[in-house]
Every structure is written in structure tokens, then in C-alpha cells.
Scaffold this active site. Structure first.
Site, PDB file in Angstrom:
ATOM      1  N   ASN A  12       0.864  -1.178   0.000  1.00 52.18           N
ATOM      2  CA  ASN A  12       0.000   0.000   0.000  1.00 52.18           C
ATOM      3  C   ASN A  12       0.903   1.231   0.000  1.00 52.18           C
ATOM      4  O   ASN A  12       1.480   1.568   1.020  1.00 52.18           O
ATOM      5  CB  ASN A  12      -0.904  -0.024   1.241  1.00 52.18           C
ATOM      6  CG  ASN A  12      -1.761   1.218   1.359  1.00 52.18           C
ATOM      7  OD1 ASN A  12      -1.777   2.062   0.461  1.00 52.18           O
ATOM      8  ND2 ASN A  12      -2.477   1.323   2.461  1.00 52.18           N
ATOM      9  N   TRP A  13       1.013   1.856  -1.166  1.00 49.14           N
ATOM     10  CA  TRP A  13       1.956   2.971  -1.292  1.00 49.14           C
ATOM     11  C   TRP A  13       1.411   4.245  -0.654  1.00 49.14           C
ATOM     12  O   TRP A  13       2.139   5.239  -0.543  1.00 49.14           O
ATOM     13  CB  TRP A  13       2.287   3.218  -2.767  1.00 49.14           C
ATOM     14  CG  TRP A  13       3.045   2.104  -3.429  1.00 49.14           C
ATOM     15  CD1 TRP A  13       3.404   0.897  -2.888  1.00 49.14           C
ATOM     16  CD2 TRP A  13       3.552   2.092  -4.779  1.00 49.14           C
ATOM     17  NE1 TRP A  13       4.082   0.133  -3.807  1.00 49.14           N
ATOM     18  CE2 TRP A  13       4.189   0.845  -4.977  1.00 49.14           C
ATOM     19  CE3 TRP A  13       3.516   2.998  -5.823  1.00 49.14           C
ATOM     20  CZ2 TRP A  13       4.794   0.492  -6.196  1.00 49.14           C
ATOM     21  CZ3 TRP A  13       4.111   2.662  -7.037  1.00 49.14           C
ATOM     22  CH2 TRP A  13       4.752   1.421  -7.216  1.00 49.14           C
ATOM     23  N   LYS A  14       0.132   4.238  -0.293  1.00 50.29           N
ATOM     24  CA  LYS A  14      -0.497   5.415   0.325  1.00 50.29           C
ATOM     25  C   LYS A  14      -0.257   6.650  -0.555  1.00 50.29           C
ATOM     26  O   LYS A  14      -0.177   6.529  -1.777  1.00 50.29           O
ATOM     27  CB  LYS A  14      -0.013   5.586   1.772  1.00 50.29           C
ATOM     28  CG  LYS A  14      -0.229   4.284   2.583  1.00 50.29           C
ATOM     29  CD  LYS A  14      -0.062   4.449   4.057  1.00 50.29           C
ATOM     30  CE  LYS A  14      -0.288   3.100   4.744  1.00 50.29           C
ATOM     31  NZ  LYS A  14      -0.185   3.178   6.216  1.00 50.29           N
ATOM     32  N   HIS A  98      -9.505   1.133   4.810  1.00 56.58           N
ATOM     33  CA  HIS A  98      -8.252   1.295   5.560  1.00 56.58           C
ATOM     34  C   HIS A  98      -8.511   2.205   6.761  1.00 56.58           C
ATOM     35  O   HIS A  98      -9.305   3.141   6.679  1.00 56.58           O
ATOM     36  CB  HIS A  98      -7.174   1.886   4.653  1.00 56.58           C
ATOM     37  CG  HIS A  98      -5.810   1.824   5.254  1.00 56.58           C
ATOM     38  ND1 HIS A  98      -5.392   2.707   6.227  1.00 56.58           N
ATOM     39  CD2 HIS A  98      -4.789   0.964   5.049  1.00 56.58           C
ATOM     40  CE1 HIS A  98      -4.159   2.391   6.581  1.00 56.58           C
ATOM     41  NE2 HIS A  98      -3.767   1.341   5.888  1.00 56.58           N
ATOM     42  N   GLU A 168      -5.314  -4.969  10.434  1.00 59.05           N
ATOM     43  CA  GLU A 168      -4.285  -3.956  10.674  1.00 59.05           C
ATOM     44  C   GLU A 168      -4.608  -3.222  11.973  1.00 59.05           C
ATOM     45  O   GLU A 168      -5.417  -2.280  11.973  1.00 59.05           O
ATOM     46  CB  GLU A 168      -4.257  -2.942   9.522  1.00 59.05           C
ATOM     47  CG  GLU A 168      -3.902  -3.552   8.181  1.00 59.05           C
ATOM     48  CD  GLU A 168      -3.302  -2.520   7.233  1.00 59.05           C
ATOM     49  OE1 GLU A 168      -2.191  -2.800   6.741  1.00 59.05           O
ATOM     50  OE2 GLU A 168      -3.901  -1.465   7.002  1.00 59.05           O
ATOM     51  N   GLY A 174       2.703   2.058  10.897  1.00 61.09           N
ATOM     52  CA  GLY A 174       3.713   3.113  10.804  1.00 61.09           C
ATOM     53  C   GLY A 174       4.434   3.409  12.109  1.00 61.09           C
ATOM     54  O   GLY A 174       5.132   4.414  12.214  1.00 61.09           O
ATOM     55  N   SER A 213       3.517  -2.366  10.354  1.00 57.70           N
ATOM     56  CA  SER A 213       4.955  -2.453  10.633  1.00 57.70           C
ATOM     57  C   SER A 213       5.578  -3.785  10.214  1.00 57.70           C
ATOM     58  O   SER A 213       6.497  -4.281  10.872  1.00 57.70           O
ATOM     59  CB  SER A 213       5.228  -2.155  12.110  1.00 57.70           C
ATOM     60  OG  SER A 213       4.825  -0.823  12.427  1.00 57.70           O
ATOM     61  N   GLY A 235       4.974   1.278   4.730  1.00 55.89           N
ATOM     62  CA  GLY A 235       6.272   1.922   4.542  1.00 55.89           C
ATOM     63  C   GLY A 235       7.300   1.063   3.827  1.00 55.89           C
ATOM     64  O   GLY A 235       8.002   1.555   2.928  1.00 55.89           O
TER      65      GLY A 235
END
Ligand code: 13P
Length: 252
Positions: A12-14, A98, A168, A174, A213, A235
Site C-alpha cells: 500500500n503505497w499510500k 483502511h 491492521e 507506521g 509495521s 512503509g
């Protein structure tokens, strides 16, 4: 892992990167695919980078997904993108619900369910995210919160459409923190039980991803856990080498 279920490693590149960086990242993933044998791969760039990512993948080696879609099929919805548009742009998947959208954009289970229904209607595979806040975990509500999100966010036909559920925990996103292995196993067992109860046919083989994470150093141990059928990576998916290392950590 779940016997007979091929794991999925999703990035997920956000809201990150330029068009040039997206093209380079997609190309980096494509170039390192030989080292990945045990899992399917999915990358989810921002909307405006979907096309270049799909083109870089030759439109097939790695699946492409959106990070959201509208519940409506088309029309006067300024700023929204429909599920059919994602499909047309080369997507096979779409992330929905999300926690960043639930928290920052006020998305409810009802809306997420409508979006997942629209995704299925357009032939996309929804990846529906669920997870508790730190306060909810501390007060012992984590499993009940996630069970309610599953009940409220998954439409009929979810398992037939090969829908994916991603656990999640909000406090693990993160932050570098992850639940204990025991807590992940307990939550995924509960999620599996909820899915089997609601969808007796295919709930037993629905992919259940863990996200929060995940990095190369913890991927192998997390991906080996019961009912963990892959990962949703934030990330670490922004570096091709890290994303590929996570995918390569899937137990053979
Ligand atoms: P991180 O991997 O950066 O914790 O993000 C997880 C996530 O939100 C993926 O959807």
C-alpha cells in the site's frame, strides 16, 4: 498460513511519490520477481500512478490495486473514482476501509460494505481492512471490534469474489510496533471463525492478511503463523528491495 491458500503480499503505497518514482518502484519490483516463488504480489499506487505502474508490470506479472473506490458506479461525484475506472486502468484489486480512511475520512462499516459491493460488481477483488485502536485493545475489546467490522463491512458474495480481509491494528501502522505472535494468531483465528460462520462455503480459505509495521526482519515469523495468508505492507513497500524481501520470506 492456511493449507491450500496461496499467500498474497500487498504493498500500500499510500499518498507517496512522484510519477517518476512510482515508475521506478514498480520497475524495481518487476526486476526482482525471480526471487519470489511462494506468493502472489500486489502493489497499490495512488490513483494517478496506477497506469504507469500497470504498464511497467506488463499488465500482469504483479497485480495492481487502487487504495479506495466510490460506492456509486458513475455520475456527479466530484473527486471520486469508480471501481470500473480502476478495472479499466489495469487494477484487479482495491483496498477498502483502511483505518486511515475510517479515521480521517469518516468511513463507516456501512460505506465500506457498499464500496466492497461496488468493487465486486466491477470485477475487482476487495481487500477490506479491519483493526482495533490501542484504547480498544487495552480495554480488551479488540476481537469484538474486529468481529463487528467484519460483520458490518463485508457484503454478500464477498468470498465467492475471492475477497481478502486485512487485519491492521491501528496502533501498529507506521509505528514499528507489532502485536505479539500470540495476539496475531488469536485475532486471525477469530477472524477465520467469523468468516466460516458467515460464509460456510469459502470462508475457510479466504485470504487473511496481517498489516502494521511488517518489514524484512519480522516477515518470516509473522507469515509463518496460522491463518496469516500474507501481508499488507505500507512503509516497507516503498523500497523495492524491502518489499521483495518480505515476499521472499513467505515459507516455502
Ligand atoms: P506500515 O507497514 O507502514 O505500518 O503500514 C501498514 C498499512 O497501513 C498498510 O495498509
Amino acid at each position: 498460513m492456511t493449507p491450500g491458500v496461496r499467500p498474497l503480499i500487498a504493498g500500500n503505497w499510500k499518498m507517496n511519490g512522484t510519477l517518476r518514482e512510482a515508475a521506478a518502484l514498480a520497475e524495481g519490483v518487476r526486476a526482482g520477481l525471480e526471487g519470489v516463488r511462494g506468493a502472489d504480489l500486489l502493489i497499490c499506487p495512488p490513483f494517478v500512478h496506477l497506469h504507469v505502474a500497470a504498464a511497467s508490470m506488463g499488465w500482469k506479472a504483479v497485480a495492481i490495486g487502487g487504495q479506495d473506490c466510490a460506492a456509486e458506479p458513475n455520475g456527479a461525484h466530484t473527486g471520486d473514482v469508480s471501481a470500473a475506472m480502476l478495472s479499466d486502468a489495469g487494477c484487479a484489486f482495491v483496498i477498502l476501509g483502511h483505518s486511515e480512511r475510517r479515521a480521517d475520512r469518516g468511513e463507516t462499516d456501512v460505506l465500506v460494505k457498499a464500496k466492497a459491493g461496488a468493487a465486486i460488481e466491477a470485477g475487482l477483488i476487495p481487500v477490506v481492512c479491519v483493526g482495533e485502536t490501542e484504547a480498544q485493545r487495552d480495554s480488551g475489546e479488540a476481537e469484538a471490534v474486529v468481529a463487528a467490522q467484519i460483520a458490518g463491512s463485508l457484503p454478500e458474495g464477498f468470498t465467492e469474489a475471492k475477497g481478502v480481509v486485512a487485519y491492521e491494528p491501528v496502533w501498529a501502522i507506521g509505528t514499528g510496533r507489532t502485536p505479539t505472535e500470540g495476539d496475531i494468531v488469536a485475532m486471525h483465528a477469530r477472524m477465520r471463525a467469523e468468516l466460516v460462520a458467515r460464509f460456510p462455503g469459502q470462508g475457510g480459505t479466504t485470504r487473511l492478511l496481517y498489516g502494521g509495521s511488517v518489514k524484512p526482519s519480522n516477515a518470516a515469523s509473522i507469515l509463518a503463523l496460522a491463518n496469516v495468508d500474507g501481508a499488507l505492507v505500507g512503509g516497507a513497500s516503498l523500497k523495492a528491495a524491502d518489499f521483495l524481501a518480505i515476499a521472499a520470506a513467505v515459507p516455502a
